[in-house]
Motif scaffolding. Structure first.
Motif, PDB file in Angstrom:
ATOM      1  N   ARG A  26      50.049  39.122  46.266  1.00  0.00           N
ATOM      2  CA  ARG A  26      49.287  37.897  46.568  1.00  0.00           C
ATOM      3  C   ARG A  26      47.836  38.209  46.935  1.00  0.00           C
ATOM      4  NH1 ARG A  26      50.538  34.936  50.900  1.00  0.00           N
ATOM      5  NH2 ARG A  26      51.379  36.691  52.111  1.00  0.00           N
ATOM      6  N   PHE A  27      47.598  39.322  47.585  1.00  0.00           N
ATOM      7  CA  PHE A  27      46.257  39.704  48.026  1.00  0.00           C
ATOM      8  C   PHE A  27      45.742  40.866  47.189  1.00  0.00           C
ATOM      9  CE2 PHE A  27      46.600  38.290  52.787  1.00  0.00           C
ATOM     10  CZ  PHE A  27      47.006  37.036  52.378  1.00  0.00           C
ATOM     11  N   THR A  28      44.414  40.898  47.009  1.00  0.00           N
ATOM     12  CA  THR A  28      43.773  41.997  46.291  1.00  0.00           C
ATOM     13  C   THR A  28      42.547  42.461  47.062  1.00  0.00           C
ATOM     14  OG1 THR A  28      44.494  41.106  44.160  1.00  0.00           O
ATOM     15  CG2 THR A  28      42.736  42.753  44.136  1.00  0.00           C
ATOM     16  N   ILE A  29      42.496  43.738  47.370  1.00  0.00           N
ATOM     17  CA  ILE A  29      41.336  44.330  48.039  1.00  0.00           C
ATOM     18  C   ILE A  29      40.449  44.980  46.992  1.00  0.00           C
ATOM     19  CG2 ILE A  29      42.508  46.534  48.493  1.00  0.00           C
ATOM     20  CD1 ILE A  29      40.969  46.663  51.158  1.00  0.00           C
ATOM     21  N   SER A  30      39.133  44.834  47.152  1.00  0.00           N
ATOM     22  CA  SER A  30      38.216  45.450  46.204  1.00  0.00           C
ATOM     23  C   SER A  30      36.902  45.770  46.893  1.00  0.00           C
ATOM     24  CB  SER A  30      37.986  44.542  44.996  1.00  0.00           C
ATOM     25  OG  SER A  30      37.391  43.325  45.398  1.00  0.00           O
ATOM     26  N   LEU A  31      36.122  46.616  46.211  1.00  0.00           N
ATOM     27  CA  LEU A  31      34.841  47.065  46.743  1.00  0.00           C
ATOM     28  C   LEU A  31      33.814  46.918  45.639  1.00  0.00           C
ATOM     29  CD1 LEU A  31      33.904  48.411  49.431  1.00  0.00           C
ATOM     30  CD2 LEU A  31      34.325  50.608  48.328  1.00  0.00           C
ATOM     31  N   ASP A  32      32.635  46.385  45.930  1.00  0.00           N
ATOM     32  CA  ASP A  32      31.653  46.232  44.856  1.00  0.00           C
ATOM     33  C   ASP A  32      31.071  47.590  44.481  1.00  0.00           C
ATOM     34  OD1 ASP A  32      28.515  45.252  46.437  1.00  0.00           O
ATOM     35  OD2 ASP A  32      29.904  46.864  46.879  1.00  0.00           O
TER      36      ASP A  32
END
Length: 125
Positions: free
Chosen positions: A67-73
């Motif tokens: 359900r959740f997604t972590i990301s970094l630019d």
């Protein structure tokens, strides 16, 4: 020194989505682990998701997996948490955290050196 500022929290109905952002100072370029934690009233702080800036390896708590997604630019100074299919039990203060140590997916709050002030997420049924 790493400074972290969260934004993007708010109120949403169950099933809705929110995207949290965490603006990090350039000191975050030396962070080897970044993560999102949350704390509901009367409960302990719990890890939600973590990412290693160098390789983009992610790890999630079972309660948010899928359900959740972590990301970094690409500049590695803004951390995101995309939250979909939100549930009332996701209601909490959400915190961004960073560690200078490579933690390999560990979501133990005591291992993280730097913390933001938090942003509130409220999910109504």
């Amino acid at each position: 020194q790493v400074q972290l500022v969260e934004s993007g929290g708010g109120s949403v109905q169950a099933g809705g989505s929110l995207r949290l952002s965490c603006a990090a100072s350039k000191g975050a370029l030396y962070a080897n682990s970044m993560a999102w934690f949350r704390q509901a009233p009367g409960k302990e702080r719990e890890g939600v998701a973590t990412i290693t800036p160098a390789g983009g390896v992610t790890h999630y708590a079972n309660s948010v997996l899928g359900r959740f997604t972590i990301s970094l630019d690409n500049t590695k100074v803004t951390l995101y948490l995309q939250m979909n299919s939100l549930k009332p039990e996701d209601t909490a203060m959400y915190y961004c955290a960073a560690a200078t140590t490579w933690l390999g997916g560990v979501l133990e709050s005591g291992r993280y050196n730097y913390w933001g002030q938090g942003t509130q997420v409220t999910v109504s049924s």
